[in-house]
Motif scaffolding. Structure first.
Motif, PDB file in Angstrom:
ATOM      1  N   LEU A   1      60.823  56.168   8.086  1.00  0.00           N
ATOM      2  CA  LEU A   1      61.755  57.301   8.038  1.00  0.00           C
ATOM      3  C   LEU A   1      60.995  58.565   8.409  1.00  0.00           C
ATOM      4  O   LEU A   1      59.808  58.690   8.111  1.00  0.00           O
ATOM      5  CB  LEU A   1      62.330  57.476   6.623  1.00  0.00           C
ATOM      6  N   THR A   2      61.658  59.504   9.038  1.00  0.00           N
ATOM      7  CA  THR A   2      61.051  60.803   9.326  1.00  0.00           C
ATOM      8  C   THR A   2      62.011  61.905   8.910  1.00  0.00           C
ATOM      9  O   THR A   2      63.228  61.735   8.931  1.00  0.00           O
ATOM     10  CB  THR A   2      60.714  60.967  10.824  1.00  0.00           C
TER      11      THR A   2
ATOM     12  N   GLU B   1      62.324  66.518   8.718  1.00  0.00           N
ATOM     13  CA  GLU B   1      61.891  67.817   9.223  1.00  0.00           C
ATOM     14  C   GLU B   1      61.589  67.751  10.712  1.00  0.00           C
ATOM     15  O   GLU B   1      62.522  67.674  11.487  1.00  0.00           O
ATOM     16  CB  GLU B   1      60.779  68.372   8.356  1.00  0.00           C
ATOM     17  N   SER B   2      60.342  67.691  11.165  1.00  0.00           N
ATOM     18  CA  SER B   2      60.105  67.661  12.612  1.00  0.00           C
ATOM     19  C   SER B   2      60.393  66.282  13.201  1.00  0.00           C
ATOM     20  O   SER B   2      60.535  66.151  14.413  1.00  0.00           O
ATOM     21  CB  SER B   2      58.680  68.102  12.945  1.00  0.00           C
ATOM     22  N   GLY B   3      60.457  65.252  12.376  1.00  0.00           N
ATOM     23  CA  GLY B   3      60.884  63.930  12.816  1.00  0.00           C
ATOM     24  C   GLY B   3      59.962  63.216  13.784  1.00  0.00           C
ATOM     25  O   GLY B   3      60.410  62.394  14.569  1.00  0.00           O
ATOM     26  N   GLU B   4      58.678  63.496  13.729  1.00  0.00           N
ATOM     27  CA  GLU B   4      57.737  62.871  14.659  1.00  0.00           C
ATOM     28  C   GLU B   4      57.515  61.404  14.308  1.00  0.00           C
ATOM     29  O   GLU B   4      57.153  61.074  13.191  1.00  0.00           O
ATOM     30  CB  GLU B   4      56.398  63.611  14.641  1.00  0.00           C
ATOM     31  N   LYS B   5      57.726  60.538  15.265  1.00  0.00           N
ATOM     32  CA  LYS B   5      57.506  59.091  15.092  1.00  0.00           C
ATOM     33  C   LYS B   5      56.106  58.754  15.607  1.00  0.00           C
ATOM     34  O   LYS B   5      55.944  58.126  16.650  1.00  0.00           O
ATOM     35  CB  LYS B   5      58.565  58.315  15.879  1.00  0.00           C
ATOM     36  N   THR B   6      55.088  59.207  14.889  1.00  0.00           N
ATOM     37  CA  THR B   6      53.704  59.016  15.315  1.00  0.00           C
ATOM     38  C   THR B   6      53.000  58.029  14.401  1.00  0.00           C
ATOM     39  O   THR B   6      53.218  58.005  13.193  1.00  0.00           O
ATOM     40  CB  THR B   6      52.941  60.351  15.297  1.00  0.00           C
ATOM     41  N   ARG B   7      52.157  57.204  15.008  1.00  0.00           N
ATOM     42  CA  ARG B   7      51.347  56.265  14.230  1.00  0.00           C
ATOM     43  C   ARG B   7      50.461  57.065  13.287  1.00  0.00           C
ATOM     44  O   ARG B   7      49.810  58.037  13.694  1.00  0.00           O
ATOM     45  CB  ARG B   7      50.493  55.426  15.181  1.00  0.00           C
ATOM     46  N   THR B   8      50.418  56.651  12.036  1.00  0.00           N
ATOM     47  CA  THR B   8      49.641  57.347  11.017  1.00  0.00           C
ATOM     48  C   THR B   8      48.821  56.332  10.237  1.00  0.00           C
ATOM     49  O   THR B   8      49.297  55.241   9.931  1.00  0.00           O
ATOM     50  CB  THR B   8      50.575  58.114  10.059  1.00  0.00           C
ATOM     51  N   VAL B   9      47.582  56.705   9.922  1.00  0.00           N
ATOM     52  CA  VAL B   9      46.690  55.854   9.155  1.00  0.00           C
ATOM     53  C   VAL B   9      46.158  56.678   7.987  1.00  0.00           C
ATOM     54  O   VAL B   9      45.708  57.804   8.171  1.00  0.00           O
ATOM     55  CB  VAL B   9      45.507  55.354  10.026  1.00  0.00           C
ATOM     56  N   VAL B  10      46.214  56.096   6.782  1.00  0.00           N
ATOM     57  CA  VAL B  10      45.678  56.738   5.582  1.00  0.00           C
ATOM     58  C   VAL B  10      44.691  55.763   4.944  1.00  0.00           C
ATOM     59  O   VAL B  10      45.038  54.610   4.669  1.00  0.00           O
ATOM     60  CB  VAL B  10      46.789  57.102   4.574  1.00  0.00           C
ATOM     61  N   ILE B  11      43.460  56.251   4.720  1.00  0.00           N
ATOM     62  CA  ILE B  11      42.404  55.428   4.130  1.00  0.00           C
ATOM     63  C   ILE B  11      41.840  56.184   2.928  1.00  0.00           C
ATOM     64  O   ILE B  11      41.508  57.374   3.043  1.00  0.00           O
ATOM     65  CB  ILE B  11      41.274  55.164   5.145  1.00  0.00           C
ATOM     66  N   ALA B  12      41.726  55.508   1.796  1.00  0.00           N
ATOM     67  CA  ALA B  12      41.171  56.126   0.588  1.00  0.00           C
ATOM     68  C   ALA B  12      39.671  55.861   0.515  1.00  0.00           C
ATOM     69  O   ALA B  12      39.200  54.761   0.836  1.00  0.00           O
ATOM     70  CB  ALA B  12      41.858  55.556  -0.647  1.00  0.00           C
ATOM     71  N   PHE B  13      38.939  56.886   0.076  1.00  0.00           N
ATOM     72  CA  PHE B  13      37.508  56.792  -0.188  1.00  0.00           C
ATOM     73  C   PHE B  13      37.231  57.344  -1.577  1.00  0.00           C
ATOM     74  O   PHE B  13      38.050  58.082  -2.130  1.00  0.00           O
ATOM     75  CB  PHE B  13      36.707  57.612   0.848  1.00  0.00           C
ATOM     76  N   ASP B  14      36.083  57.024  -2.121  1.00  0.00           N
ATOM     77  CA  ASP B  14      35.728  57.515  -3.456  1.00  0.00           C
ATOM     78  C   ASP B  14      35.503  59.020  -3.494  1.00  0.00           C
ATOM     79  O   ASP B  14      35.639  59.642  -4.545  1.00  0.00           O
ATOM     80  CB  ASP B  14      34.470  56.810  -3.974  1.00  0.00           C
ATOM     81  N   SER B  15      35.131  59.612  -2.352  1.00  0.00           N
ATOM     82  CA  SER B  15      34.836  61.042  -2.318  1.00  0.00           C
ATOM     83  C   SER B  15      34.903  61.552  -0.879  1.00  0.00           C
ATOM     84  O   SER B  15      34.889  60.755   0.071  1.00  0.00           O
ATOM     85  CB  SER B  15      33.427  61.312  -2.871  1.00  0.00           C
TER      86      SER B  15
END
Length: 96
Positions: free
Chosen positions: A44-45, A47-61
């Motif tokens: 779902l998008t 506001e600006s509605g951009e259908k862009t590939r997104t990557v989220v990676i968690a790190f300890d710091s």
């Protein structure tokens, strides 16, 4: 404090280069302590509605994320990407 590596692919120029990058980047970032939280196109998008590939990676710091980015293994992945995508990449501290 945790940190999140967020990459937004504004444009994919060469799918083969992005695939070569992903093959190297995934193991490099996981070996550096990163955990993939989200990866792909939005369901779902708003506001600006951009259908862009997104990557989220968690790190300890933030420092762990920075070290991962500067590692030889990740630098090899970046070399494979070689202009294959236009991205916005940032490291954001978590809220704790």
């Amino acid at each position: 404090m945790s940190a999140y590596w967020i990459s937004v692919y504004k444009e994919i120029v060469d799918e083969a280069k992005v695939a070569a990058y992903a093959e190297l980047a995934g193991p490099a970032l996981q070996d550096a302590g990163g955990t993939y939280i989200a990866r792909g196109l939005p369901e779902l998008t708003y506001e600006s509605g951009e259908k862009t590939r997104t990557v989220v990676i968690a790190f300890d710091s933030v420092e762990a994320a920075r070290t991962a980015h500067e590692s030889p293994a990740y630098q090899e992945a970046l070399a494979a990407l070689d202009g294959g995508a236009v991205r916005d990449m940032r490291i954001v501290p978590g809220v704790e």
